[in-house]
Design a protein around this motif. Sequence first.
Motif, short mmCIF file in Angstrom:
data_model
loop_
_atom_site.label_atom_id
_atom_site.label_comp_id
_atom_site.label_asym_id
_atom_site.label_seq_id
_atom_site.Cartn_x
_atom_site.Cartn_y
_atom_site.Cartn_z
N TYR A 48 0.78 -1.64 -0.01
CA TYR A 48 0.39 0.25 -0.20
C TYR A 48 1.18 1.04 -0.03
O TYR A 48 2.26 1.07 0.86
CB TYR A 48 -0.49 -0.13 0.91
CG TYR A 48 -1.75 1.42 1.34
CD1 TYR A 48 -2.78 1.43 0.47
CD2 TYR A 48 -1.55 2.29 2.12
CE1 TYR A 48 -3.14 2.74 0.82
CE2 TYR A 48 -2.32 3.59 2.99
CZ TYR A 48 -3.27 4.17 1.61
OH TYR A 48 -3.36 4.95 1.45
N ALA A 49 0.30 1.74 -1.22
CA ALA A 49 1.20 3.02 -1.01
C ALA A 49 0.58 4.60 -0.14
O ALA A 49 0.01 5.05 -0.15
CB ALA A 49 1.47 4.06 -2.74
N GLY A 50 1.90 4.35 1.44
CA GLY A 50 1.18 4.98 2.22
C GLY A 50 1.34 6.67 1.75
O GLY A 50 0.14 7.46 2.63
N LYS A 51 1.54 7.45 0.44
CA LYS A 51 1.65 8.76 0.48
C LYS A 51 -0.27 9.52 -0.19
O LYS A 51 0.08 10.42 0.27
CB LYS A 51 3.10 8.56 -0.26
CG LYS A 51 2.73 8.62 -1.93
CD LYS A 51 3.59 9.27 -2.86
CE LYS A 51 3.37 8.09 -4.25
NZ LYS A 51 3.78 9.10 -4.99
N ALA A 52 -0.08 8.26 -0.23
CA ALA A 52 -1.53 8.55 -0.93
C ALA A 52 -2.46 8.56 0.54
O ALA A 52 -3.35 9.51 0.81
CB ALA A 52 -2.78 7.18 -1.26
N PHE A 53 -2.01 8.06 1.98
CA PHE A 53 -3.54 8.71 3.14
C PHE A 53 -2.19 7.62 4.02
O PHE A 53 -3.17 6.50 3.73
CB PHE A 53 -4.81 8.48 3.13
CG PHE A 53 -4.82 8.51 4.41
CD1 PHE A 53 -4.25 8.81 5.27
CD2 PHE A 53 -5.81 8.47 4.46
CE1 PHE A 53 -5.09 9.79 6.58
CE2 PHE A 53 -7.07 8.81 5.57
CZ PHE A 53 -6.48 9.52 6.73
N LEU A 54 -1.82 8.08 5.20
CA LEU A 54 -1.11 6.77 5.80
C LEU A 54 -1.76 7.71 7.64
O LEU A 54 -1.51 7.98 7.79
CB LEU A 54 0.32 7.41 6.25
CG LEU A 54 0.56 5.21 6.57
CD1 LEU A 54 0.21 4.61 5.55
CD2 LEU A 54 2.65 5.64 6.31
N SER A 55 -2.57 6.63 8.16
CA SER A 55 -2.31 6.84 9.38
C SER A 55 -2.51 5.00 9.92
O SER A 55 -2.46 4.46 9.77
CB SER A 55 -4.25 7.00 9.99
OG SER A 55 -5.82 6.48 9.63
N GLY A 56 -2.01 5.39 11.76
CA GLY A 56 -2.41 4.03 12.14
C GLY A 56 -3.90 2.89 11.98
O GLY A 56 -3.23 1.74 11.75
N ALA A 57 -3.86 3.55 12.00
CA ALA A 57 -6.00 2.90 11.04
C ALA A 57 -5.90 2.31 9.65
O ALA A 57 -6.18 0.82 9.05
CB ALA A 57 -7.78 3.84 11.31
#
Length: 486
Positions: free
Chosen positions: A89-98
């Motif tokens: 999953y490309a975290g730059k799109a939207f990353l949070s703990g959930a």
Amino acid sequence: MASIQPVPGWLRAPDDANALAPSVWPSSAHRDHDGRLVVGGVSAAELAERFGTPLYVVDESDARARAARMLAAFEAAAASVGTSVTVYYAGKAFLSGAIVRWVTEAGLGVDVCTGGELAVALAAGADPARIGFHGNNKSVAEIERAVEAGVGTIVIDSEIEIDRVADAAARAGRVQGVRLRVNSGVHASTHEFLATAHEDQKFGVTLERAVEIGTRIRGFDSLDLVGLHCHIGSQIFDSAGFAESAERLLVAHAELARLAPLPELNLGGGFGIAYPSADEPAPIEQIALGIATAVADGCRDHGVPVPKLAFEPGRAIIGPAGVTLYTVGTVKPVPLDGGPWRHYVSVDGGMSDNIRTALYGADYTVRLAGRVSDETPSLVRVAGKHCESGDIVVDADYLPHDVGPGDLVAVAATGAYCWSLANNYNHVPRRPVVAVRDGMARVIVHGETEDDLLSRDAELAASGSSIETESPERSDTSDAAGGAPA
């Protein structure tokens, strides 16, 4: 920049300005008997009352389902050509703990590109061995942290990084898995600033030097070259660009593979989504099969085994799962030369919560969220509250003619790159993110207050300045209405 056309060529006046196109909205989105938008079983009106607006809303079940579908599509495509696949999953799109928890539970790894993203992924419990670390200018400290954490692969983006990663791995007593990012020269059919594989840009090394640099990487005992990597751009609707890029990369891959094992080929991400309903991306299953087939054909031509594949989708997983809610402040009709009147619908957010329209000329879909109307559809431009003429959220769409102050509106497909690019322009606090599922809502990222902004101003903080503020989100300390989602 906003479009200079009064009405874009792709936009058509809808028969029903209340309709929700399934390709654009989260899978759970519908209207209740009162005409209110409902996402994840929670009405937009209830969300706005509890948490205020602007408000980012993410359909948890939709995001989880898209992650699972993405993995299944690529696993099936890889199996059809006799290989396997890793999907990050490309975290730059939207990353949070959930978000990390949702995608890892779906079987995906996590792709990060900064020390901050790495910290979030690790804190959320992501397996370090299933993390890929990107970035064209990773600091020595970030590289050392990644190596020490046991990150599975670090993407070498320049020759300088070879020595930095090798030294960090040697000091840690590790053999560090690395990929070499290569520019294939393929230009994705997308916005100029989103196409990332052409030669004159900051990422990667040229295709002509891939074998030379890959061979140099292999000269370090502390490095293990697992494969080449390429990313051709974003918002891509079919497999053609990926297939062409793979064909070019396989020339270098085959030469390196004949010298020593090269088990993997990573073709990046960039799979597109529908923002307005006029967008028609191919099903991900079709794209995955097209790419896998192209790789298998190329490997056959070069006489090398089909490598394990890897991909890095982000937007295609989280983008359609997100909706942003706004409250209308003013409506201003403006006559257009040689065309219809346009209504400027100004909302309580703008480029601080969605800067993509200003950056890329991105298109979006807007609908009334608190009610429906039988009024004739009118051409609208949804504008933000910032002191900037380019502060546009939705360049062109249609809303019922009676849209007015106090109306709740929703903008679809805002799950990717909206919260990630959020900012404090004009000293506007960043807004919270709420996850909805099975009729329940919970905050997964806290919003800011004006006091939060003042606390970062060193002089004001030293003087003890503060104001009395209480955002709806901060005043609601419960985790969910009716209990937390599973």
